[in-house]
Write a protein that holds these residues in place. Structure first.
Motif, PDB file in Angstrom:
ATOM      1  N   PHE A 123       0.667  -1.031   0.156  1.00 57.23           N
ATOM      2  CA  PHE A 123       0.051  -0.063   0.124  1.00 57.23           C
ATOM      3  C   PHE A 123       0.957   1.231   0.027  1.00 57.23           C
ATOM      4  N   ASN A 124       2.064   1.230   0.450  1.00 59.75           N
ATOM      5  CA  ASN A 124       3.030   2.387   0.653  1.00 59.75           C
ATOM      6  C   ASN A 124       3.519   2.728  -0.660  1.00 59.75           C
ATOM      7  N   GLU A 125       3.680   1.590  -1.427  1.00 57.03           N
ATOM      8  CA  GLU A 125       3.988   1.842  -2.900  1.00 57.03           C
ATOM      9  C   GLU A 125       3.056   2.392  -3.727  1.00 57.03           C
TER      10      GLU A 125
ATOM     11  N   GLN B 227       1.023   9.824  -5.169  1.00 53.94           N
ATOM     12  CA  GLN B 227       1.542  11.137  -4.837  1.00 53.94           C
ATOM     13  C   GLN B 227       2.243  11.587  -5.787  1.00 53.94           C
ATOM     14  N   GLN B 228       3.080  10.732  -6.791  1.00 52.33           N
ATOM     15  CA  GLN B 228       3.934  10.960  -7.908  1.00 52.33           C
ATOM     16  C   GLN B 228       2.911  11.592  -8.843  1.00 52.33           C
ATOM     17  N   ILE B 229       2.105  10.842  -9.337  1.00 54.96           N
ATOM     18  CA  ILE B 229       1.026  11.225 -10.234  1.00 54.96           C
ATOM     19  C   ILE B 229       0.275  12.650  -9.743  1.00 54.96           C
ATOM     20  N   ALA B 230       0.001  12.814  -8.598  1.00 57.96           N
ATOM     21  CA  ALA B 230      -0.416  14.092  -8.501  1.00 57.96           C
ATOM     22  C   ALA B 230       0.388  15.153  -8.458  1.00 57.96           C
TER      23      ALA B 230
ATOM     24  N   GLN C  82       2.077  19.803 -12.105  1.00 65.00           N
ATOM     25  CA  GLN C  82       3.029  20.403 -12.964  1.00 65.00           C
ATOM     26  C   GLN C  82       2.738  20.502 -14.301  1.00 65.00           C
ATOM     27  N   ARG C  83       1.951  19.453 -14.835  1.00 62.00           N
ATOM     28  CA  ARG C  83       1.242  19.513 -16.173  1.00 62.00           C
ATOM     29  C   ARG C  83       0.440  20.796 -16.378  1.00 62.00           C
ATOM     30  N   ASP C  84      -0.482  20.664 -15.196  1.00 66.22           N
ATOM     31  CA  ASP C  84      -1.586  21.810 -15.251  1.00 66.22           C
ATOM     32  C   ASP C  84      -0.852  23.034 -15.183  1.00 66.22           C
TER      33      ASP C  84
END
Length: 118
Positions: A2-4, A10-13, A18-20
């Motif tokens: 679950f930590n992974e 979090q990385q996706i968010a 950054q993309r936005d």
């Protein structure tokens, strides 16, 4: 495990943020460039094929041409009998005394000529 998953979320968010931010910056630059070019070359929305996308000018509702006109009083009526709205009182009176056709506007067709050009 679950930590992974949480770490990946979090990385996706972060990447999405950054993309936005990058998208907003590039969009702002594109709008400024477009405005500069439109002003520089004095272009109209129609010339750049944006007239249908412009939000600043709402399309005007087309009005039916007048079918009946009373020149004495300057009154006109489009002749809709489709149940939208009431007939004006002067039309009702003209219908009652049979003079409605006196007020009908005669429209001439664009091809009234004989056109026998040989």
């Amino acid at each position: 495990m679950f930590n992974e998953i949480r770490s990946l979320d979090q990385q996706i968010a972060q990447l999405q943020a950054q993309r936005d931010a990058l998208f907003r910056t590039k969009r702002k630059e594109a709008v400024e460039l477009a405005r500069t070019l439109v002003q520089q070359f004095q272009l109209t929305p129609a010339q750049v094929a944006l007239s249908s996308l412009s939000r600043s000018h709402a399309p005007t509702k087309l009005k039916r041409p007048a079918t009946f006109y009373d020149p004495g009083r300057g009154l006109s009526w489009d002749g809709t009998l489709s149940g939208k709205g009431r007939k004006p009182n002067w039309i009702k009176a003209a219908m009652e005394d049979g003079t409605i056709e006196h007020f009908r506007i005669q429209v001439q067709s664009a091809n009234t000529g004989t056109g026998t050009g040989a």
